[in-house]
Design an enzyme around this catalytic site. Structure first.
Site, short mmCIF file in Angstrom:
data_model
loop_
_atom_site.label_atom_id
_atom_site.label_comp_id
_atom_site.label_asym_id
_atom_site.label_seq_id
_atom_site.Cartn_x
_atom_site.Cartn_y
_atom_site.Cartn_z
N THR A 193 0.89 -1.16 -0.03
CA THR A 193 -0.02 0.18 0.04
C THR A 193 1.05 1.37 0.07
O THR A 193 1.81 1.28 0.57
CB THR A 193 -0.90 0.05 1.25
N THR A 244 -0.93 1.23 6.78
CA THR A 244 -0.63 0.23 5.82
C THR A 244 -0.50 -1.15 6.88
O THR A 244 0.17 -0.83 7.83
CB THR A 244 0.67 0.36 4.83
N1 ASP Z 1 -3.89 -2.50 4.52
C1 ASP Z 1 -4.12 -3.10 3.16
C2 ASP Z 1 -5.14 -4.00 3.15
O1 ASP Z 1 -5.26 -4.83 4.17
C3 ASP Z 1 -2.84 -3.75 2.62
C4 ASP Z 1 -1.35 -3.17 2.94
O2 ASP Z 1 -1.32 -2.08 3.66
O3 ASP Z 1 -0.42 -3.59 2.10
O4 ASP Z 1 -5.63 -4.08 2.01
#
Ligand code: ASP
Length: 326
Positions: A193, A244
């Site tokens: 993310t 994230t």
């Molecule tokens: N938080 C994001 C999700 O769960 C993934 C990420 O942060 O890489 O979709």
């Protein structure tokens, strides 16, 4: 006589307006903080040439935002510009570099929030919008809703002139291979993310987050990134946050709002609030990930409970840094 007095008053008004706008320029503070995902990011596993690529892209994203802020531009434009750079890069799990779902699709989520008005916009599960953060911004500004999903969100973006691309645009070999690898092991990958929070010279804070979600996700799974209060939150009275990590935990613990609430109700600093939520609350339940944040006084947090997080910040004080590892 009356005309003379009026003239004097308007001259005084002119002088005072000019003086105060000069002061705004002189005292003006602005800052930006970005992330490109947290996770098991360790130096030994990344070749030096790739580390350099990540660093350069993070610097480029900071530049895109800071150039807007230093001219007195709005934090919302800075956030969108910085996230565009990260979305257009195959290095990060957002836009071009989005991970694949179990069915071999790219389903992206994004959100944005304005700390002055508490207005917000989000999209989830979109497959054809080149820059999902712009779709989130358009939902915030040009619709009466907060979140649009799937085909409806794509139609809305198209109707409002956003760039629509063929689904094949989001194919990258690296992400495809990681899906095959993960399917073999039946695991979920939770890293990548991108996000940005900026404060402009008017003290307006905007936060935005954009993601491809988690590799191998199924059944239209939606993570924290498009959920206001979980992956993104902004309030001029407290801070702006972009998160994230393992989204399910960030939703359950309403991470972004929790940090703001600690500041609002308990008067703790941004750093302390982020530390309580990420390194105590989340860590105690094995919720992995991190956040970036900024407040109106340019206090910054880049807090994570994973081995690394792609991150960087720049402020009007001349402070600037890009980091990857702990
Ligand atoms: N938080 C994001 C999700 O769960 C993934 C990420 O942060 O890489 O979709």
């Amino acid at each position: 006589m009356r005309i003379v007095v009026l003239n004097i008053l308007s001259v005084l008004l002119f002088i005072s307006c000019n003086t105060s706008s000069d002061n705004v320029e002189k005292d003006s503070k602005y800052g930006i903080v970005i992330h490109g995902g947290a996770g098991n990011i360790v130096k030994e596993n990344i070749p030096d040439s790739l580390i350099a690529e990540y660093n350069n892209k993070l610097e480029e994203a900071l530049d895109a935002g800071i150039v807007i802020l230093e001219k007195g531009g709005k934090s919302i434009d800075a956030v969108e510009a910085a996230i565009h750079i990260l979305e257009d890069s195959p290095l990060f799990n957002a836009g071009k570099g989005s991970v694949f779902t179990h069915d071999g699709l790219n389903e992206m989520d994004a959100s944005i929030m304005d700390g002055k008005t508490l207005n917000a916009g989000a999209v989830s599960g979109v497959q054809t919008i080149k820059n999902p953060i712009s779709a989130a911004r358009t939902v915030m500004i040009r619709s009466e809703h907060v979140m649009l999903s799937g085909r409806g969100a794509e139609k809305f973006a198209e109707d409002h002139g956003l760039i629509i691309v063929d689904k094949t645009y989001f194919y990258t070999r690296k992400r495809w291979e990681s899906l095959q690898h993960i399917i073999e092991k039946q695991k979920k990958d939770k890293y990548g993310t991108v996000g940005c929070v900026a404060v402009d010279i008017h003290g307006n804070i905007v936060a935005g987050t954009s993601t491809g979600g988690m590799t191998n996700k199924r059944y239209g799974r939606v993570g924290d990134s498009p959920i206001i209060g979980a992956g993104t939150y902004a309030n001029n009275n407290t801070c702006g946050i972009s998160a994230t990590g393992h989204g399910e935990y960030f939703i359950r613990y309403t991470v972004a709002h929790d940090i703001s609430a600690l500041m609002e109700y308990k008067g703790v600093s941004l750093k302390e609030a982020a530390d309580i939520v990420i390194n105590q609350k989340l860590k105690s339940v094995n919720g992995s990930g991190g956040v970036i944040g900024i407040d109106k006084d340019l206090n910054i947090c880049m807090t994570f409970n994973t081995p690394g997080m792609f991150r960087g910040y720049a402020t009007s004080n001349g402070d600037r840094q890009v980091l990857i590892f702990k």
